[in-house]
Design an enzyme around this catalytic site. Structure first.
Site, PDB file in Angstrom:
ATOM      1  N   GLU A   4      44.195  81.529  15.087  1.00 61.93           N
ATOM      2  CA  GLU A   4      44.684  80.565  16.133  1.00 61.93           C
ATOM      3  C   GLU A   4      43.179  79.251  16.588  1.00 61.93           C
ATOM      4  O   GLU A   4      42.363  79.805  17.777  1.00 61.93           O
ATOM      5  CB  GLU A   4      44.256  81.362  17.678  1.00 61.93           C
ATOM      6  CG  GLU A   4      45.069  81.030  19.064  1.00 61.93           C
ATOM      7  CD  GLU A   4      44.971  81.924  20.229  1.00 61.93           C
ATOM      8  OE1 GLU A   4      44.837  81.551  21.377  1.00 61.93           O
ATOM      9  OE2 GLU A   4      45.379  83.000  19.853  1.00 61.93           O
ATOM     10  N   HIS A   6      42.025  75.781  17.577  1.00 61.17           N
ATOM     11  CA  HIS A   6      42.590  74.608  17.740  1.00 61.17           C
ATOM     12  C   HIS A   6      41.746  73.774  18.062  1.00 61.17           C
ATOM     13  O   HIS A   6      40.526  73.088  17.684  1.00 61.17           O
ATOM     14  CB  HIS A   6      42.975  74.646  19.533  1.00 61.17           C
ATOM     15  CG  HIS A   6      43.393  76.519  20.392  1.00 61.17           C
ATOM     16  ND1 HIS A   6      44.565  76.594  19.927  1.00 61.17           N
ATOM     17  CD2 HIS A   6      42.134  77.350  20.523  1.00 61.17           C
ATOM     18  CE1 HIS A   6      44.898  77.691  20.245  1.00 61.17           C
ATOM     19  NE2 HIS A   6      43.534  78.413  20.809  1.00 61.17           N
ATOM     20  N   HIS A 159      51.066  80.612  22.060  1.00 65.48           N
ATOM     21  CA  HIS A 159      50.234  80.248  22.680  1.00 65.48           C
ATOM     22  C   HIS A 159      51.033  80.358  24.206  1.00 65.48           C
ATOM     23  O   HIS A 159      51.484  79.984  24.645  1.00 65.48           O
ATOM     24  CB  HIS A 159      49.040  79.067  22.260  1.00 65.48           C
ATOM     25  CG  HIS A 159      48.143  80.137  22.951  1.00 65.48           C
ATOM     26  ND1 HIS A 159      47.698  78.737  24.223  1.00 65.48           N
ATOM     27  CD2 HIS A 159      46.864  79.964  22.390  1.00 65.48           C
ATOM     28  CE1 HIS A 159      46.284  78.811  24.908  1.00 65.48           C
ATOM     29  NE2 HIS A 159      46.044  79.184  23.420  1.00 65.48           N
ATOM     30  N   ASP A 282      40.428  81.722  18.588  1.00 66.60           N
ATOM     31  CA  ASP A 282      40.180  80.688  20.194  1.00 66.60           C
ATOM     32  C   ASP A 282      39.198  79.731  20.049  1.00 66.60           C
ATOM     33  O   ASP A 282      39.253  79.757  20.757  1.00 66.60           O
ATOM     34  CB  ASP A 282      40.426  81.717  21.137  1.00 66.60           C
ATOM     35  CG  ASP A 282      41.436  80.840  22.394  1.00 66.60           C
ATOM     36  OD1 ASP A 282      42.029  79.814  21.872  1.00 66.60           O
ATOM     37  OD2 ASP A 282      41.479  82.241  23.498  1.00 66.60           O
TER      38      ASP A 282
END
Length: 352
Positions: A4, A6, A159, A282
Site C-alpha cells: 500500500e 502511494h 483503501h 502506507d
C-alpha cells in the site's frame, strides 16, 4: 514488501485540479516533503524504501484515485495512470510492482480496465477506494467488476476515503485546532467508513455470489476485525451462507498499513491467521511521522522491517507475511510476465 505504497502521478494531479479537489500536500500538491515523496517514483522513493527496509513496493494511486472524477474522465485518467505505472514498474521490476486504478464512476468500463491491466500490463490486482460518490462498494453495478476479479484470480485492495459530508458534520465538526478533519480522515473516520463498506459487501451477498473473490484490507482490517464476535449475531438476519468471521478468513487478506502495533498484529493473527496476513507501510504517510514522539505510525529508520522481524511468529510465518503470502495470492500473474520475471525477484524478509 509493501502493498500500500502511494503515488500521485501528474495525470492524476491534473485531473484532480480540474475537478476542484483541494490542492493539499497530502494529495501530492506543493513542495512539502510528503507531497514530493508522493510524486517521486525514482531515487528518493528507492532511498526511502532502503531506509524502511522494504525490498519491493506495490505502487497505487493516492486516495481516492479516480473515484471522485466524472465517468469519462475517470476512464481516461485511469487508463493513462495505469500505463504510467506500468512504465515505472518496467524501469525497475525488482523493486516495483503496481495495483491498477479502476474507473468505478463508469461501471461498464471498470471491469474492462481490470481485464486490460491484468492481461496486457500484468498488474497483480487493483486498488479501490470504498464508495464511488454516494454509491457504496456493494452497489449492484459493480458486480461485473467483482466477477472479473474473481475470474482473473486477482485481489482487490480497498483503501479508505473521506466520509460523506453529512457524516463529517454530524460526528467530526466543532472540535478545536483542526482535530475534526484529522479525526474524520487519518485519525479514525477513514477506517470506520471502509469497515462499513466491507460489512455491506458481506451482508448484501457480494461474497456469496462471488465466493472466490479476494479482498485486501489495510489498517489491520479497518476496525471490523475487532467487532466480529459481536457483529456476527446478524448472520441469520442477513441470511448469510457462512458465519461472518468465515468471510474474513476465506475472502479477506489483512495488512497493517504502517501502523506498527504488536497488539494489532497479534489480534489479526488470532482472527485470520498468519496465512492471510500481508504487509504494507502506507508510504509516504508513515515515513518520518512521529508527532510528539508518538511511535506507532512511523516506519522510517528501519522500523518497517524490524517490526516484522521482531514479531512473535516463526521465521516461516514472518517470511509468509513479508512476501510469501502475496506470491501465493498473485504469483500466477507475475509468472506470466512476457519478459520471464517470476516471484524469484522478490526477496524474503530476514528472519530474526
Amino acid at each position: 514488501m509493501g502493498l500500500e505504497e502511494h503515488v500521485a502521478l501528474p495525470v492524476l494531479l491534473d485531473a484532480w485540479a480540474k475537478a476542484g479537489v483541494p490542492q493539499i500536500p497530502q494529495l501530492g500538491f506543493g513542495d512539502a516533503p510528503v507531497a514530493r515523496r508522493l510524486r517521486d517514483v525514482g531515487e528518493q522513493r528507492l532511498t526511502d524504501m532502503d531506509d524502511q527496509g522494504v525490498d519491493v513496493a506495490v505502487l497505487s494511486l493516492a486516495t481516492p484515485g479516480v473515484q471522485n472524477l466524472a465517468p469519462a474522465d475517470a476512464v481516461s485518467v485511469a487508463r493513462e495512470a495505469n500505463d504510467a505505472l506500468a512504465e515505472v514498474v518496467k524501469t525497475n521490476p525488482q523493486r516495483f510492482q503496481a495495483l491498477a486504478a479502476i474507473p468505478t464512476p463508469s461501471p461498464e468500463a471498470a471491469a474492462a480496465e481490470l481485464e486490460r491491466v491484468v492481461g496486457q500490463l500484468r498488474f497483480r490486482g487493483a486498488m479501490l477506494y470504498g464508495r464511488t460518490g454516494d454509491k457504496p462498494a456493494d452497489a449492484p453495478e459493480f458486480d461485473d467488476l467483482y466477477a472479473t476479479a474473481e475470474r482473473l484470480r486477482v485481489p482487490l485492495h480497498f483503501h479508505p476515503q473521506t466520509p460523506v459530508q453529512a457524516v463529517q458534520e454530524a460526528y467530526y465538526s466543532g472540535l478545536p485546532h483542526g482535530v475534526g478533519p484529522a479525526l474524520a480522515t487519518a485519525g479514525l473516520g477513514w477506517y470506520y467508513d471502509l469497515g462499513v463498506q466491507y460489512l455491506r459487501m458481506i451482508f448484501s451477498g457480494v461474497f456469496d455470489r462471488h465466493p472466490d473473490l479476494q479482498v485486501i484490507a489495510g489498517h489491520w482490517g479497518e476496525v471490523v476485525l475487532f467487532y466480529l464476535d459481536h457483529v456476527g449475531f446478524l448472520q441469520e438476519m442477513a441470511k448469510l451462507e457462512r458465519p461472518l468471521a468465515d468471510y474474513f478468513r476465506q475472502n479477506f487478506w489483512v495488512a497493517g498499513s504502517g501502523t506498527v502495533s504488536e497488539r494489532y498484529l497479534r489480534w489479526t493473527a488470532e482472527v485470520v491467521g498468519t496465512g492471510r496476513m500481508l504487509y504494507s507501510t502506507d508510504y509516504p504517510y508513515t515515513f518520518g511521522l512521529r508527532p510528539d514522539g508518538f511511535p506507532f505510525v512511523d516506519t522510517s529508520g528501519g522500523v518497517a522491517r524490524s517490526f516484522l522481524e521482531q514479531a512473535p511468529f516463526t521465521a516461516e510465518e514472518k517470511a509468509a507475511i513479508g512476501s510469501g503470502n502475496w506470491e501465493r495470492l498473485t504469483g500466477h500473474v507475475g509468472l506470466s510476465h512476457a519478459d520471464g520475471l517470476s516471484s524469484a525477484v522478490v526477496r524474503r524478509p530476514h528472519p530474526r
